[in-house]
Design a protein around this motif. Structure first.
Motif, PDB file in Angstrom:
ATOM      1  N   VAL A 130      41.484  48.317  20.354  1.00 34.99           N
ATOM      2  CA  VAL A 130      42.556  48.676  21.280  1.00 34.99           C
ATOM      3  C   VAL A 130      43.912  48.511  20.573  1.00 34.99           C
ATOM      4  O   VAL A 130      44.178  47.473  19.950  1.00 34.99           O
ATOM      5  CB  VAL A 130      42.504  47.769  22.540  1.00 34.99           C
ATOM      6  N   PRO A 160      35.047  55.551  16.146  1.00 34.03           N
ATOM      7  CA  PRO A 160      33.719  55.080  16.594  1.00 34.03           C
ATOM      8  C   PRO A 160      33.509  55.185  18.106  1.00 34.03           C
ATOM      9  O   PRO A 160      32.382  55.038  18.589  1.00 34.03           O
ATOM     10  CB  PRO A 160      33.718  53.606  16.181  1.00 34.03           C
ATOM     11  N   SER A 161      34.566  55.464  18.854  1.00 33.94           N
ATOM     12  CA  SER A 161      34.469  55.390  20.323  1.00 33.94           C
ATOM     13  C   SER A 161      33.393  56.279  20.947  1.00 33.94           C
ATOM     14  O   SER A 161      32.698  55.844  21.866  1.00 33.94           O
ATOM     15  CB  SER A 161      35.823  55.697  20.954  1.00 33.94           C
ATOM     16  N   GLN A 193      35.923  51.818  35.093  1.00 36.74           N
ATOM     17  CA  GLN A 193      37.261  51.201  35.080  1.00 36.74           C
ATOM     18  C   GLN A 193      37.808  51.256  33.652  1.00 36.74           C
ATOM     19  O   GLN A 193      37.309  50.576  32.776  1.00 36.74           O
ATOM     20  CB  GLN A 193      37.137  49.735  35.534  1.00 36.74           C
ATOM     21  N   ILE A 195      39.603  54.557  31.411  1.00 38.88           N
ATOM     22  CA  ILE A 195      39.098  55.839  30.889  1.00 38.88           C
ATOM     23  C   ILE A 195      39.848  56.204  29.613  1.00 38.88           C
ATOM     24  O   ILE A 195      40.419  57.274  29.477  1.00 38.88           O
ATOM     25  CB  ILE A 195      39.201  56.956  31.958  1.00 38.88           C
ATOM     26  N   HIS A 197      39.449  55.779  25.173  1.00 41.10           N
ATOM     27  CA  HIS A 197      38.593  56.437  24.181  1.00 41.10           C
ATOM     28  C   HIS A 197      37.119  56.380  24.562  1.00 41.10           C
ATOM     29  O   HIS A 197      36.406  57.371  24.449  1.00 41.10           O
ATOM     30  CB  HIS A 197      38.793  55.773  22.819  1.00 41.10           C
ATOM     31  N   ILE A 218      45.084  52.168  34.854  1.00 44.17           N
ATOM     32  CA  ILE A 218      46.476  51.884  35.194  1.00 44.17           C
ATOM     33  C   ILE A 218      47.381  53.052  34.788  1.00 44.17           C
ATOM     34  O   ILE A 218      48.546  53.083  35.131  1.00 44.17           O
ATOM     35  CB  ILE A 218      46.976  50.572  34.524  1.00 44.17           C
ATOM     36  N   ARG A 222      46.658  59.852  32.905  1.00 45.64           N
ATOM     37  CA  ARG A 222      45.320  59.931  32.319  1.00 45.64           C
ATOM     38  C   ARG A 222      44.260  60.136  33.403  1.00 45.64           C
ATOM     39  O   ARG A 222      43.307  60.897  33.233  1.00 45.64           O
ATOM     40  CB  ARG A 222      45.087  58.644  31.547  1.00 45.64           C
ATOM     41  N   ALA A 273      31.785  48.981  28.548  1.00 47.41           N
ATOM     42  CA  ALA A 273      32.137  48.839  27.134  1.00 47.41           C
ATOM     43  C   ALA A 273      33.017  47.632  26.826  1.00 47.41           C
ATOM     44  O   ALA A 273      33.044  47.168  25.688  1.00 47.41           O
ATOM     45  CB  ALA A 273      32.886  50.091  26.671  1.00 47.41           C
ATOM     46  N   ALA A 274      33.764  47.150  27.803  1.00 46.04           N
ATOM     47  CA  ALA A 274      34.750  46.111  27.508  1.00 46.04           C
ATOM     48  C   ALA A 274      34.091  44.884  26.899  1.00 46.04           C
ATOM     49  O   ALA A 274      32.969  44.530  27.277  1.00 46.04           O
ATOM     50  CB  ALA A 274      35.502  45.733  28.779  1.00 46.04           C
ATOM     51  N   ASN A 302      27.680  47.669  23.908  1.00 45.79           N
ATOM     52  CA  ASN A 302      28.844  48.351  23.315  1.00 45.79           C
ATOM     53  C   ASN A 302      28.799  48.335  21.782  1.00 45.79           C
ATOM     54  O   ASN A 302      29.819  48.499  21.121  1.00 45.79           O
ATOM     55  CB  ASN A 302      30.167  47.799  23.865  1.00 45.79           C
TER      56      ASN A 302
HETATM   57  P1  NAD Z   1      41.472  52.320  25.064  1.00 40.75           P
HETATM   58  O1  NAD Z   1      42.683  51.526  24.816  1.00 40.75           O
HETATM   59  O2  NAD Z   1      41.352  53.678  24.496  1.00 40.75           O
HETATM   60  O3  NAD Z   1      41.259  52.472  26.643  1.00 40.75           O
HETATM   61  C1  NAD Z   1      41.441  51.430  27.547  1.00 40.75           C
HETATM   62  C2  NAD Z   1      41.822  52.072  28.870  1.00 40.75           C
HETATM   63  O4  NAD Z   1      41.858  51.036  29.864  1.00 40.75           O
HETATM   64  C3  NAD Z   1      43.208  52.729  28.857  1.00 40.75           C
HETATM   65  O5  NAD Z   1      43.130  54.012  29.439  1.00 40.75           O
HETATM   66  C4  NAD Z   1      44.065  51.777  29.692  1.00 40.75           C
HETATM   67  O6  NAD Z   1      45.098  52.437  30.393  1.00 40.75           O
HETATM   68  C5  NAD Z   1      43.024  51.220  30.638  1.00 40.75           C
HETATM   69  N1  NAD Z   1      43.381  49.933  31.241  1.00 40.75           N
HETATM   70  C6  NAD Z   1      44.025  48.887  30.673  1.00 40.75           C
HETATM   71  N2  NAD Z   1      44.147  47.881  31.571  1.00 40.75           N
HETATM   72  C7  NAD Z   1      43.570  48.322  32.714  1.00 40.75           C
HETATM   73  C8  NAD Z   1      43.380  47.759  33.989  1.00 40.75           C
HETATM   74  N3  NAD Z   1      43.823  46.533  34.273  1.00 40.75           N
HETATM   75  N4  NAD Z   1      42.743  48.486  34.935  1.00 40.75           N
HETATM   76  C9  NAD Z   1      42.299  49.737  34.669  1.00 40.75           C
HETATM   77  N5  NAD Z   1      42.462  50.326  33.464  1.00 40.75           N
HETATM   78  C10 NAD Z   1      43.088  49.629  32.516  1.00 40.75           C
HETATM   79  O7  NAD Z   1      40.233  51.395  24.630  1.00 40.75           O
HETATM   80  P2  NAD Z   1      38.766  51.866  24.268  1.00 40.75           P
HETATM   81  O8  NAD Z   1      38.677  52.096  22.816  1.00 40.75           O
HETATM   82  O9  NAD Z   1      38.333  52.925  25.220  1.00 40.75           O
HETATM   83  O10 NAD Z   1      37.953  50.532  24.567  1.00 40.75           O
HETATM   84  C11 NAD Z   1      37.721  50.105  25.903  1.00 40.75           C
HETATM   85  C12 NAD Z   1      37.088  48.730  25.888  1.00 40.75           C
HETATM   86  O11 NAD Z   1      35.871  48.762  25.163  1.00 40.75           O
HETATM   87  C13 NAD Z   1      37.935  47.645  25.192  1.00 40.75           C
HETATM   88  O12 NAD Z   1      37.728  46.419  25.852  1.00 40.75           O
HETATM   89  C14 NAD Z   1      37.361  47.574  23.794  1.00 40.75           C
HETATM   90  O13 NAD Z   1      37.540  46.320  23.194  1.00 40.75           O
HETATM   91  C15 NAD Z   1      35.884  47.821  24.090  1.00 40.75           C
HETATM   92  N6  NAD Z   1      35.159  48.362  22.958  1.00 40.75           N
HETATM   93  C16 NAD Z   1      35.581  49.520  22.375  1.00 40.75           C
HETATM   94  C17 NAD Z   1      34.878  50.018  21.293  1.00 40.75           C
HETATM   95  C18 NAD Z   1      35.278  51.311  20.642  1.00 40.75           C
HETATM   96  O14 NAD Z   1      34.493  51.841  19.854  1.00 40.75           O
HETATM   97  N7  NAD Z   1      36.441  51.850  20.966  1.00 40.75           N
HETATM   98  C19 NAD Z   1      33.748  49.336  20.805  1.00 40.75           C
HETATM   99  C20 NAD Z   1      33.342  48.168  21.440  1.00 40.75           C
HETATM  100  C21 NAD Z   1      34.061  47.685  22.511  1.00 40.75           C
END
Ligand code: NAD
Length: 368
Positions: A130, A160-161, A193, A195, A197, A218, A222, A273-274, A302
């Protein structure tokens, strides 16, 4: 006075780092400071028994340094277990950069961070998370080879997403199979919750299968964009934890399953995923179990992203990475069954399987 009963404010007077509640015998914690670029970062190396500590770099506007330190300690520990349960020869590490990625990040700052990564000579390998991007990893690649998730044009595996999203989808299907007796998600009400990557690609898979998808974020722009693109409805209720859905998928930030939410959740399956979804692994995992909610451990489902970047280290083969990610389905089902057999939570089951692999390797290493 034990560390368990004093709060973080008092802790700094006693044991500012090793006394943190999230400290879990981490091997090394590196504080990076560069006045010229404004870089303030912390690299956490939790465990390198299985291999070099690989984990992404998160850039986030932490409220204070305690929050940043705790985040890196929790996240790096999570990476150890994630790689272990996925069968990868990697240890657990993670880094955080303190700041707002939209306003504070500069190429100079990221390059400087790369130099710090390089100074660890491969004990820590970074990737995106992130607040960081493939472009940031490409910049880091100019000063160190200990970086993954770089662009395909320079020999990397790219973002990787999408692979992470595929793994979450597989884990969700396995959890549905366990809870509902079928892994067919058509007609199932799923609330995603976050949306970003990962969340967006997950929504795409779910809509394609015929799930009734609701999205929450939030970021209003998007929501409208993703909602219109895939025909998902935007969650409009007061409190998403009380939403009448079959599956809750946390794909934003961690600790959304906490004292305030755990007893309200009406979904029967949680799969997202979080990282670190349970604010407290033991307490909240147990409550979910008692409430009959099937929780697919986050670090297990994840893992697609790390599988993908690991492939970059051993020789990238996209088909192989997807195949390995698909196997998250089988591992998730195994963990549900292991938890039932041993009358433990799925979180404990997944941790226990991962820890056994680390212990076994430690024994083998000692015997060499
Ligand atoms: P990202 O930053 O692209 O997306 C996160 C989304 O969550 C954003 O759209 C943001 O606006 C939204 N958000 C933030 N706070 C919020 C809230 N309180 N309520 C609702 N929405 C909210 O991140 P990502 O790459 O999609 O990753 C999402 C989660 O998955 C993260 O916790 C990350 O650590 C985990 N993760 C990601 C990967 C990866 O490959 N990207 C791998 C393993 C774990």
């Amino acid at each position: 006075m034990t560390t368990e009963i004093i709060n973080a404010k008092e802790l700094h007077k006693v044991d500012p780092v090793f006394g943190q509640l999230s400290f879990d015998n981490h091997e090394q914690i590196v504080f990076c400071n560069d006045k010229d670029t404004g870089l303030k970062a912390i690299i956490g190396i939790h465990n390198t028994t299985l291999g070099p500590a690989l984990g992404g770099t998160r850039m986030w506007k932490y409220a204070n340094e305690w929050e940043a330190l705790n985040d890196v300690l929790r996240l790096s520990r999570g990476m150890t277990y994630k790689s272990a349960i996925t069968g990868l020869n990697l240890g657990g590490g993670k880094a955080v950069i303190i700041g707002d990625s939209k306003t504070d990040k500069t190429p100079e700052m990221i390059t400087k961070f790369g130099e710090y990564v390089n100074s660890l000579s491969g004990r820590y390998i970074t990737a995106e998370d992130v607040g960081t991007t493939t472009a940031d990893m490409d910049l880091i690649r100019q000063v160190t080879k200990h970086v993954t998730g770089i662009s395909e044009s320079i020999g990397g595996s790219g973002n990787p997403s999408p692979v992470t999203a595929y793994g979450v989808y597989m884990g969700m299907k396995a959890a549905a199979k366990y809870k509902f007796g079928t892994d067919n998600l058509a007609g199932k009400k799923v609330l995603v919750q976050g949306i970003g990557h990962v969340g967006e690609t997950l929504v795409e898979y779910l809509v394609k299968e015929g799930a009734l998808v609701q999205i929450a974020d939030i970021n209003q722009a998007r929501l409208e964009e993703v909602g219109a693109k895939y025909g998902a409805s935007i969650f409009t209720g007061e409190d998403l934890y009380t939403a009448d859905v079959d599956i809750y998928s946390p794909c934003a930030l961690g600790a959304t399953i906490n004292d305030d939410t755990v007893n309200k959740i009406r979904a029967k399956v949680i799969a997202g995923a979080a990282n670190n979804q349970l604010a407290n692994d033991i307490i909240h995992g147990q409550i979910l179990k008692e409430r009959g909610i099937a929780y697919a451990p986050d670090f297990l489902i994840n893992a697609g992203g790390i599988i993908n970047v690991y492939a970059e280290i051993v020789g990238y083969d996209s088909a192989e990475a997807m195949k390995r990610t698909e196997n998250i389905y089988n591992t998730t089902l195994e963990i549900f069954n292991f938890a039932d057999t041993n009358k433990i939570t799925t979180q404990q089951a997944a941790m226990s399987v991962a820890q056994s692999r680390i212990d076994q390797r430690k024994k083998e290493n000692a015997a060499k």
